[in-house]
Structure formats: C-alpha cells, structure tokens
Enzyme design. Structure first.
Site, short mmCIF file in Angstrom:
data_model
loop_
_atom_site.label_atom_id
_atom_site.label_comp_id
_atom_site.label_asym_id
_atom_site.label_seq_id
_atom_site.Cartn_x
_atom_site.Cartn_y
_atom_site.Cartn_z
N PRO A 9 0.79 -1.23 0.00
CA PRO A 9 0.00 0.00 0.00
C PRO A 9 0.82 1.29 0.00
O PRO A 9 1.86 1.37 0.66
CB PRO A 9 -0.83 -0.10 1.29
CG PRO A 9 -0.19 -1.16 2.10
CD PRO A 9 0.46 -2.10 1.14
N ASN A 10 0.33 2.23 -0.76
CA ASN A 10 0.88 3.59 -0.87
C ASN A 10 2.16 3.69 -1.69
O ASN A 10 2.65 4.79 -1.94
CB ASN A 10 1.08 4.22 0.53
CG ASN A 10 -0.21 4.24 1.32
OD1 ASN A 10 -1.20 4.74 0.84
ND2 ASN A 10 -0.21 3.67 2.52
N ARG A 17 5.21 10.92 -2.52
CA ARG A 17 4.88 10.66 -1.13
C ARG A 17 6.10 10.90 -0.23
O ARG A 17 7.16 10.32 -0.48
CB ARG A 17 4.47 9.19 -1.08
CG ARG A 17 4.57 8.55 0.22
CD ARG A 17 4.44 7.04 0.12
NE ARG A 17 4.12 6.55 1.43
CZ ARG A 17 4.40 5.34 1.87
NH1 ARG A 17 4.97 4.46 1.08
NH2 ARG A 17 4.10 5.00 3.09
N TYR A 22 11.12 8.73 1.16
CA TYR A 22 11.05 7.72 0.10
C TYR A 22 11.66 8.15 -1.24
O TYR A 22 11.68 7.37 -2.18
CB TYR A 22 9.58 7.31 -0.10
CG TYR A 22 8.97 6.71 1.15
CD1 TYR A 22 9.45 5.50 1.66
CD2 TYR A 22 7.96 7.35 1.85
CE1 TYR A 22 8.91 4.95 2.82
CE2 TYR A 22 7.41 6.80 3.01
CZ TYR A 22 7.89 5.61 3.49
OH TYR A 22 7.37 5.06 4.63
N ASN A 74 8.09 -5.53 -1.05
CA ASN A 74 8.03 -4.44 -0.08
C ASN A 74 6.57 -4.38 0.36
O ASN A 74 5.73 -3.81 -0.32
CB ASN A 74 8.45 -3.10 -0.70
CG ASN A 74 8.45 -1.98 0.33
OD1 ASN A 74 7.91 -2.15 1.43
ND2 ASN A 74 9.04 -0.85 0.00
N ALA A 77 3.22 -0.92 4.83
CA ALA A 77 2.71 -0.96 6.22
C ALA A 77 2.28 -2.36 6.64
O ALA A 77 2.26 -2.67 7.84
CB ALA A 77 1.55 0.02 6.36
N HIS A 80 4.28 -4.60 9.17
CA HIS A 80 4.18 -4.49 10.63
C HIS A 80 2.88 -5.05 11.19
O HIS A 80 2.66 -5.00 12.39
CB HIS A 80 4.31 -3.00 11.03
CG HIS A 80 5.33 -2.26 10.22
ND1 HIS A 80 6.67 -2.58 10.26
CD2 HIS A 80 5.22 -1.24 9.32
CE1 HIS A 80 7.32 -1.78 9.42
NE2 HIS A 80 6.48 -0.96 8.85
N ASP A 87 1.89 -15.85 6.45
CA ASP A 87 1.40 -17.22 6.24
C ASP A 87 1.33 -17.58 4.76
O ASP A 87 1.62 -18.72 4.38
CB ASP A 87 0.01 -17.38 6.89
CG ASP A 87 0.09 -17.45 8.41
OD1 ASP A 87 1.19 -17.60 8.95
OD2 ASP A 87 -0.98 -17.35 9.05
N GLU A 98 12.88 -9.30 1.39
CA GLU A 98 12.06 -8.20 1.94
C GLU A 98 12.81 -6.88 1.70
O GLU A 98 14.00 -6.78 1.99
CB GLU A 98 11.87 -8.44 3.44
CG GLU A 98 11.08 -7.35 4.15
CD GLU A 98 10.97 -7.61 5.66
OE1 GLU A 98 11.31 -8.72 6.13
OE2 GLU A 98 10.55 -6.67 6.37
N HIS A 100 12.74 -2.55 2.07
CA HIS A 100 12.17 -1.28 2.55
C HIS A 100 13.07 -0.15 2.09
O HIS A 100 14.30 -0.24 2.23
CB HIS A 100 12.08 -1.26 4.08
CG HIS A 100 11.25 -2.38 4.61
ND1 HIS A 100 9.88 -2.37 4.51
CD2 HIS A 100 11.59 -3.56 5.17
CE1 HIS A 100 9.42 -3.50 5.00
NE2 HIS A 100 10.44 -4.25 5.40
N SER A 102 13.06 2.94 3.32
CA SER A 102 13.58 3.60 4.53
C SER A 102 14.13 2.54 5.48
O SER A 102 13.89 1.34 5.30
CB SER A 102 12.45 4.38 5.21
OG SER A 102 11.44 3.49 5.65
N ARG A 107 13.02 4.26 12.70
CA ARG A 107 11.86 5.16 12.63
C ARG A 107 10.97 4.95 13.86
O ARG A 107 11.47 4.65 14.93
CB ARG A 107 11.13 4.91 11.30
CG ARG A 107 12.01 5.26 10.08
CD ARG A 107 11.29 5.06 8.77
NE ARG A 107 10.13 5.94 8.67
CZ ARG A 107 9.17 5.80 7.74
NH1 ARG A 107 9.26 4.82 6.85
NH2 ARG A 107 8.16 6.65 7.70
N ARG A 111 7.30 0.59 13.64
CA ARG A 111 7.88 0.06 12.40
C ARG A 111 9.03 -0.92 12.67
O ARG A 111 9.58 -1.53 11.75
CB ARG A 111 8.39 1.20 11.51
CG ARG A 111 7.29 2.06 10.96
CD ARG A 111 7.81 3.07 9.95
NE ARG A 111 6.95 4.23 9.93
CZ ARG A 111 5.86 4.35 9.16
NH1 ARG A 111 5.52 3.40 8.32
NH2 ARG A 111 5.13 5.45 9.23
#
Ligand code: DQA
Length: 146
Positions: A9-10, A17, A22, A74, A77, A80, A87, A98, A100, A102, A107, A111
């Site tokens: 998301p986002n 953003r 980012y 990625n 959110a 977290h 699963d 994985e 990220h 940032s 942070r 997070r």
C-alpha cells in the site's frame, strides 16, 4: 528464471509521497530500471503493486502455482501488521527478499516489528530504491540456474 516483485500500500505514490523519506523516483521509473536489469539477465520479471492485503495474498498464491523462482516484496505498512502475508509466503515455499526504502529500525517504534524478516532470504532496508536493484541482483545470482 521468473521473478515477481510485489509492492504494498501507498507505494503507488512513490516519487510524490514523503519525498524526504522515500525519494523522488516514481514506481513506474523504478520498474523500468528493474526491468532493464532483469532483461540483461534474461529473466522474466513481473511487478505488481496493490493497496489491498487480499490482492497481495492472491498474487503470492498465484506465484506458488506459476513456477515463480523468487519473490521480491516491499509489503509497506503490512510489514508491521500482516500475519496473513507471512502465512501466504510460508504456504508457497518460494524464497523471498524483503525490501524497505527507509530504514524501518530507526523510525517509529511500531515500524521496528516485521512479520517477515525472520523468514526472508535477506532484508534490504534503508538503502533507498537501490535496495530493489540490490535484491534483484542477489536473487538472480543466487537462484538463476537452480
Ligand atoms: C516501507 C516502510 C513501512 O514502514 C511503510 O509503511 C511503507 C514503506 C519502506 O519502503 O520504507 O509504506 O516499507
């Protein structure tokens, strides 16, 4: 070799953003960059972004049924919060990286927790969008011809 990139998301807002966190490259431009790396290595590369948890989960399930060799994710959110994405990844048995943009460890406290890090092949966090290219290169060198 078949690689799937999933962005949560986002991340469709990348480039617009919170640019101080980012950066200013768009998701489209980032995808172009990654496609050209994959092309040079003769890899089939698909990139999907979704703001919906169930869509990300469905894409993970689809990857499990379509000979995908590696997933780069990625989860944004959902990193977290989502035991369901954890699963799903455990359920398909495909190695994943994985990513990220940032550094999630420096942070806000909320997070710090990732539901994926302990089962990921490797975590790239805090390297900006370069982390995607690093993960892609690593995935290719580790899993190509395996
Ligand atoms: C992120 C970090 C997450 O905490 C955040 O919710 C994101 C992006 C990153 O790439 O740095 O949306 O995954």
């Amino acid at each position: 070799m078949k690689i799937l990139l999933l962005n949560g998301p986002n991340l469709n807002l990348l480039g617009k953003r919170e640019e101080d966190i980012y950066g200013n490259i768009s998701l489209e431009d980032l995808n172009e960059r990654l496609i050209s790396v994959a092309k040079k290595e003769d890899c089939e590369f698909t990139s999907i972004q979704s703001n919906a948890e169930h869509e990300l989960i469905n894409e993970i399930h689809n990857a499990g049924e379509s000979n995908t060799d590696v997933i780069l994710i990625n989860p944004a959110a959902y990193t977290h919060t989502s035991i369901a994405i954890r699963d799903a990844l455990l359920g398909i048995n495909i190695p994943f990286y994985e990513i990220h943009i940032s550094d999630i460890s420096t942070r806000e406290d909320f997070r710090n927790k990732s539901y994926l890090s302990d089962i990921a092949e490797k975590v790239y966090s805090g390297l900006g969008v370069d982390g995607y290219e690093m993960a892609l290169n690593e995935a290719i060198s580790k899993f190509k011809n395996k």
